[in-house]
Every structure is written in structure tokens, then in C-alpha cells.
Write an enzyme that holds these catalytic residues in place. Structure first.
Site, short mmCIF file in Angstrom:
data_model
loop_
_atom_site.label_atom_id
_atom_site.label_comp_id
_atom_site.label_asym_id
_atom_site.label_seq_id
_atom_site.Cartn_x
_atom_site.Cartn_y
_atom_site.Cartn_z
CD GLU A 47 42.84 36.61 45.43
OE1 GLU A 47 43.07 36.73 44.21
OE2 GLU A 47 42.65 35.52 46.00
CE LYS A 132 40.09 32.53 46.38
NZ LYS A 132 41.38 32.87 45.69
CB CYS A 182 40.20 35.32 43.28
SG CYS A 182 41.25 35.07 41.86
N1 ING Z 1 43.28 32.66 41.06
C1 ING Z 1 42.74 31.97 39.94
C2 ING Z 1 41.26 32.25 39.72
O1 ING Z 1 40.36 31.51 40.07
C3 ING Z 1 42.45 29.88 38.73
C4 ING Z 1 43.02 30.50 39.97
C5 ING Z 1 42.73 30.41 37.46
C6 ING Z 1 41.63 28.81 38.84
C7 ING Z 1 42.15 29.84 36.33
C8 ING Z 1 41.05 28.21 37.73
C9 ING Z 1 41.33 28.72 36.45
O2 ING Z 1 41.05 33.26 39.06
C10 ING Z 1 42.84 32.76 42.34
N2 ING Z 1 43.62 33.52 43.16
O3 ING Z 1 41.83 32.22 42.74
#
Ligand code: ING
Length: 331
Positions: A47, A132, A182
């Protein structure tokens, strides 16, 4: 003759704010070359693979963040990736921040910003685009957070759904391929919409901090990787597909992102995993016929699904309180 496709996850180490796109592209070309040497036919980059994960930084106006976006794809900086794909006959997936001049839902032409991924075929054609849909984080600066996560500030929710395309890849005349990005991987709906289109290979990139930055409660560090792998393995198993999940990893401006890129088979097993938090290529030979086992038995959707009971999934956004049990007065 099994329908085998050799895929690679091309994990990237950190990209610092000062690092120009040309340096990131050079690193990616090295990984593409290594993929060629390993016989990879499709390479999945992370990403937002061209720049640092800029949504961790607050900009007063969103226009100030525009230098992190691509206004053309391919662009001068990314053209070498397309040329290499054609030269080596390799397809690739690329995540990047997209600015597009497009009409919005009201038909008004305007500058729109998305967290985007594209699938490029071995001839250099853009076969599929995804924007996304599940944007985590927040839109305004959050003083409680150790690091900001402002995807809701800089990106619109994707407007392309979760598409699947059947296209030639490697030595195969047709592969059913789809994408997510992601945070999408944490939502079973993302996987199921792709699964209902007979996806055989899901590609996704991620930038995930190695520690919880929400400050909302304790989360042991090892659970960050566990939750990521759990989501991907479950999604692949429950939709009988392969998944290639590629990290951008390492420390960017003091913020640590975990690596652990993986390739998962339709049984939900991890068949390859990165072990560094730097530029690293992992590969796997995927026998796409293995998607058929689940589809013909446990996950034969047409035999076993009951959409008439799933109404809440599309009619509700948030959860609602259940009815409270009360002992009935004796009749
Ligand atoms: N990053 C993280 C992801 O979903 C996150 C944000 C991390 C959300 C951990 C919830 C828990 O992997 C992105 N860029 O979405």
C-alpha cells in the site's frame, strides 16, 4: 496440468519523508528483477508504496498533502516499473495515493483523492483498479494519539466496490484476481464480496504500526501481527482463495511498521512469510485448482449460504442493543 501461478510479495522497508519516488522505484525494480530470477509471474508491492506513510502527519489543509499523491499512472517516476513488467513479462500490483479529476456522486467534476491500488499485466496494461473502502483512523488531529492516522482526512471512501477481473497472468489464460487495501483485510465483508465473484487470488498491501497508537487500552505487541495474519488466513480460507499480503515495514520517521508479509493458500495456511522488516521478496507456487476444494464442499456458496438471514449485514452500519430478557409472568 495444474493451473499454477508463481507469485511474489515484494515487501518494502521504510521510506523516509525525504526519500524521492525515484529511490523507492529503484528499490522496487531490484525486487522485480529478483522476482524475475525466481520465476515470479506476478509481484505484489505494498500500500502507498511510492512514499512514506504520510497519513501519520497532520496538514492544516489537505492540499498541503498533495505532493504525496500521483496525478498520473504511469507517471515519469513509475514508468520504469511498467517498462520492466513488459521487458520481463511480469505482472505487478502497486499501491499509491491517487488524485483524479472526476465527477462525484452529484456529477460535479472535482479533484478527488483516494488510497488506490492497480493490477498491471505482463504487457503493461492496467487490468484492474481498486480504491480503499475501509479508511481507519480519524479526519481531525487527535491529541490523544502518539502518532496520527489521518486517512479519513486525506482520502475519500473508494467508489469502485471490490471488483474481480479474469485476465491472463503468467502462463495462464485466465486468473480471477481481486484487491483490497490494508484495513480492508480486517472486515470479512471485503473478502466475501470478492469470494462471491469467484476470486482465486487476492492481492493487498499494508502499512501497519507495530504498536497500538489509539491509546484506548492495552494491546500486547505480538497481537498486531497475529490479528493481521488471522484476518488474512480467515479471509482466504472462508472464500477458498489465495492471498498475497505485502507490508511496507521498518521505522519511518520514528514510527515502526511491522513486516511479516505472507502468502496464504485456500486452506488458510501461510505458505511463505517475510522474516525481515526491510526490502524482501518472498515467493510461492500457487496451484489455483486448490481453490476448487473449498468451493465444492464447505464453501459451496450456492448450496449453503442463506442471504435471507443476513439482512443486518447490509441494512445496519453500527451494532444495536439486543432485547433484554425478562421472566414471563405465569399465564
Ligand atoms: N493501517 C492499519 C491497518 O488496518 C490499523 C490501521 C492497525 C487499524 C491496527 C486497526 C488496528 O492495518 C492501515 N493503513 O489501514
Amino acid at each position: 496440468m495444474p493451473r499454477t501461478l508463481t507469485v511474489a510479495a515484494a515487501q518494502l522497508g521504510p521510506i523516509q519523508m525525504a526519500e524521492p519516488r525515484s529511490v523507492a522505484v529503484e528499490r522496487m525494480l531490484r525486487l522485480l528483477e529478483r522476482g524475475k530470477a525466481r520465476g515470479a509471474e506476478l509481484v505484489v508491492f505494498p500500500e502507498l508504496a511510492l512514499t512514506t506513510f504520510f497519513p501519520r502527519h497532520y496538514y492544516e489543509t489537505i492540499e498541503e498533502a498533495d505532493p504525496w499523491f500521483e496525478t498520473a499512472m504511469p507517471s515519469n517516476e513509475t514508468a520504469p516499473l511498467f517498462a520492466a513488467a513488459r521487458k520481463w513479462g511480469i505482472g505487478f500490483h502497486l499501491g499509491y495515493a491517487e488524485i483524479a479529476e472526476e465527477p462525484d456522486e452529484a456529477g460535479r467534476m472535482r479533484k478527488r483523492r483516494f488510497n488506490t491500488a492497480i493490477l498491471v499485466g505482463p504487457e503493461g496494461d492496467i487490468l484492474l483498479k481498486y480504491r480503499k473502502i475501509h479508511l481507519p483512523g480519524h479526519a481531525e488531529r487527535d491529541p490523544r494519539r502518539s502518532v496520527q492516522h489521518l486517512e479519513k482526512r486525506y482520502f475519500e471512501v473508494g467508489d469502485l466496490g471490490f471488483p474481480v477481473i479474469r485476465a491472463p497472468m503468467g502462463g495462464l489464460a485466465g486468473v480471477n484476481m481481486g484487491m483490497m487495501i490494508c484495513n480492508d483485510r480486517r472486515w470479512p465483508e471485503s473478502w466475501r464480496v470478492l469470494g462471491l465473484q469467484k476470486v482465486e487470488l487476492v492481492m493487498l498491501g499494508y502499512n501497519t504500526p507495530s504498536t497500538n497508537q489509539e491509546g484506548q487500552g492495552f494491546e500486547a505487541h505480538h497481537l498486531r501481527v497475529f490479528h493481521s495474519h488471522l484476518s488474512i488466513q480467515a479471509g482466504a480460507y472462508q472464500n477458498s482463495c489465495f492471498a498475497v499480503a505485502t507490508a511496507k515495514a521498518g521505522v519511518e520517521n520514528g514510527c515502526e511498521l511491522f513486516g511479516h508479509s505472507i502468502i496464504v493458500d485456500p486452506q488458510g495456511e501461510i505458505i511463505a512469510m517475510a522474516t525481515s522488516w526491510d526490502d524482501e521478496l518472498i515467493t510461492a507456487d500457487c496451484n489455483l485448482d486448490l481453490c476448487g476444494l473449498g468451493r465444492a464442499s464447505v464453501f459451496a456458496f450456492e448450496k449453503h449460504r442463506r442471504p435471507e438471514h443476513y439482512g443486518r449485514i447490509t441494512s445496519q452500519v453500527g451494532a444495536v442493543d439486543p432485547p433484554v430478557w425478562e421472566r414471563k409472568a405465569a399465564e
